[in-house]
Scaffold this active site. Structure first.
Site, PDB file in Angstrom:
ATOM      1  N   THR A  27       0.820  -1.211   0.000  1.00 13.80           N
ATOM      2  CA  THR A  27       0.000   0.000   0.000  1.00 13.80           C
ATOM      3  C   THR A  27       0.855   1.264   0.000  1.00 13.80           C
ATOM      4  O   THR A  27       0.470   2.273  -0.591  1.00 13.80           O
ATOM      5  CB  THR A  27      -0.949   0.023   1.219  1.00 13.80           C
ATOM      6  N   PHE A  34      -7.216  -4.802  -0.289  1.00 11.28           N
ATOM      7  CA  PHE A  34      -8.551  -5.267  -0.648  1.00 11.28           C
ATOM      8  C   PHE A  34      -9.601  -4.943   0.406  1.00 11.28           C
ATOM      9  O   PHE A  34     -10.668  -4.449   0.087  1.00 11.28           O
ATOM     10  CB  PHE A  34      -8.523  -6.791  -0.881  1.00 11.28           C
ATOM     11  N   ARG A  35      -9.316  -5.212   1.675  1.00 13.95           N
ATOM     12  CA  ARG A  35     -10.367  -5.246   2.679  1.00 13.95           C
ATOM     13  C   ARG A  35     -10.387  -4.077   3.658  1.00 13.95           C
ATOM     14  O   ARG A  35     -11.282  -4.006   4.483  1.00 13.95           O
ATOM     15  CB  ARG A  35     -10.281  -6.572   3.467  1.00 13.95           C
ATOM     16  N   ILE A 106       0.596 -10.146  -6.078  1.00 13.86           N
ATOM     17  CA  ILE A 106       0.888 -10.527  -7.467  1.00 13.86           C
ATOM     18  C   ILE A 106       1.649  -9.430  -8.204  1.00 13.86           C
ATOM     19  O   ILE A 106       1.819  -9.505  -9.416  1.00 13.86           O
ATOM     20  CB  ILE A 106      -0.420 -10.852  -8.223  1.00 13.86           C
ATOM     21  N   HIS A 122      -0.197 -16.540  -4.943  1.00 15.86           N
ATOM     22  CA  HIS A 122      -1.309 -16.228  -5.845  1.00 15.86           C
ATOM     23  C   HIS A 122      -0.855 -15.844  -7.249  1.00 15.86           C
ATOM     24  O   HIS A 122      -1.633 -15.284  -8.020  1.00 15.86           O
ATOM     25  CB  HIS A 122      -2.167 -15.115  -5.238  1.00 15.86           C
ATOM     26  N   CYS A 130      -0.982 -18.504 -22.774  1.00 13.79           N
ATOM     27  CA  CYS A 130      -2.056 -18.859 -23.689  1.00 13.79           C
ATOM     28  C   CYS A 130      -2.760 -20.103 -23.149  1.00 13.79           C
ATOM     29  O   CYS A 130      -2.105 -21.084 -22.793  1.00 13.79           O
ATOM     30  CB  CYS A 130      -1.500 -19.117 -25.090  1.00 13.79           C
ATOM     31  N   THR A 193      -1.275  -8.286   6.154  1.00 13.74           N
ATOM     32  CA  THR A 193      -2.288  -9.252   5.758  1.00 13.74           C
ATOM     33  C   THR A 193      -3.338  -9.380   6.844  1.00 13.74           C
ATOM     34  O   THR A 193      -3.028  -9.369   8.032  1.00 13.74           O
ATOM     35  CB  THR A 193      -1.672 -10.636   5.460  1.00 13.74           C
ATOM     36  N   SER A 194      -4.572  -9.504   6.407  1.00  8.10           N
ATOM     37  CA  SER A 194      -5.674  -9.678   7.351  1.00  8.10           C
ATOM     38  C   SER A 194      -5.798 -11.119   7.807  1.00  8.10           C
ATOM     39  O   SER A 194      -6.567 -11.426   8.718  1.00  8.10           O
ATOM     40  CB  SER A 194      -6.993  -9.238   6.705  1.00  8.10           C
ATOM     41  N   ASN A 216       0.666  -4.987  11.260  1.00 12.28           N
ATOM     42  CA  ASN A 216      -0.566  -4.717  10.524  1.00 12.28           C
ATOM     43  C   ASN A 216      -1.298  -3.554  11.176  1.00 12.28           C
ATOM     44  O   ASN A 216      -1.470  -3.517  12.395  1.00 12.28           O
ATOM     45  CB  ASN A 216      -1.472  -5.957  10.502  1.00 12.28           C
TER      46      ASN A 216
END
Length: 247
Positions: A27, A34-35, A106, A122, A130, A193-194, A216
């Site tokens: 961040t 995300f959350r 990612i 992930h 392809c 991370t949550s 966190n």
């Protein structure tokens, strides 16, 4: 400041450090998580499709145009640069202290900072394949495609990012390496991370040592289990730690 000094001391005394990180690691590089209250899932509340659905396997197959529009605008941050957390971790690897980075991200920022021992649970936006002939494509091929849905130049099949979507299984080899790394660690640093995404969040339970650190800003279900809990921004924490560690 005492907690920062404790973390620096533990790093000095450890030889098999593992870092387990999530979206909060990036961040401070300008990539939204995300959350959290300012996260991606909150900002997309007015979309006709929930982000979790757009990032699912069935949605990719059924509505690839919508998937790629969301993916390009929200998931790709090509110009993002590593922050202090990424840089300090790379330095710890160079010193031989950090044995593995296990990331749910990612974005590839750990590698951009110089880390080589990175387990990407992930996947990565920098790898694309392809679905027909498995030909490899880099990130630029996705960004610069004249078609909304990029297709293979050889067989015209759809190109899929090498990222784990909802409904898809994690790479079992990477998962096993992560379990082994955590099991052998003498210090685990959990950052940004949550610890709600499974099965990745379960990995921390494989840690057998008595020095676990949680960095966190927001509360997690792991807070009461951590031996050291710091709620400052992770980049700021790691920058302060690096200043203490400097010879």
């Amino acid at each position: 400041m005492q907690k920062i000094e404790t973390l620096a001391t533990w790093i000095k005394e450890s030889e098999r450090i593992v870092f387990f990180g999530g979206a909060g690691t990036s961040t401070e590089s300008g990539i939204p998580d995300f959350r959290s209250a300012a996260g991606l899932y909150q900002s997309e509340q007015h979309s006709p499709y929930p982000p979790e659905e757009m990032l699912s396997h069935h949605f990719f197959v059924e509505r690839p145009e919508v998937f790629y529009d969301f993916y390009r605008t929200k998931m790709i941050h090509k110009d993002a640069k590593p922050n202090a957390c990424h840089q300090v971790l790379a330095e710890l690897e160079q010193r031989g202290k950090l044995k593995s980075i296990i990331t749910q991200n990612i974005d590839g920022l750990h590698q951009k900072a110089g880390s080589s021992k990175v387990l990407e649970l992930h996947g990565s936006i920098h790898r694309n394949y392809c679905m027909g002939c498995a030909r490899f494509y880099d990130l630029d091929a996705i960004i610069e495609s004249v078609d909304i849905v990029p297709r293979c130049s050889s067989c015209q099949s759809v190109i899929k990012p090498d990222v784990v979507l909802y409904e898809e299984a994690l790479d079992q080899n990477i998962l096993y390496e992560a379990m082994e790394a955590i099991s052998n660690a003498d210090l685990i640093i959990i950052g940004g991370t949550s610890l709600t995404v499974q099965p990745a969040a379960q990995l921390v339970s494989y840690y057998q040592g008595n020095r676990s650190v949680l960095l966190n800003v927001d509360a997690t279900a792991y807070d009461h289990r951590a031996d050291l809990h710091i709620t400052q921004k992770i980049g700021e924490v790691m920058h302060q730690v690096s200043q203490i560690l400097e010879p």
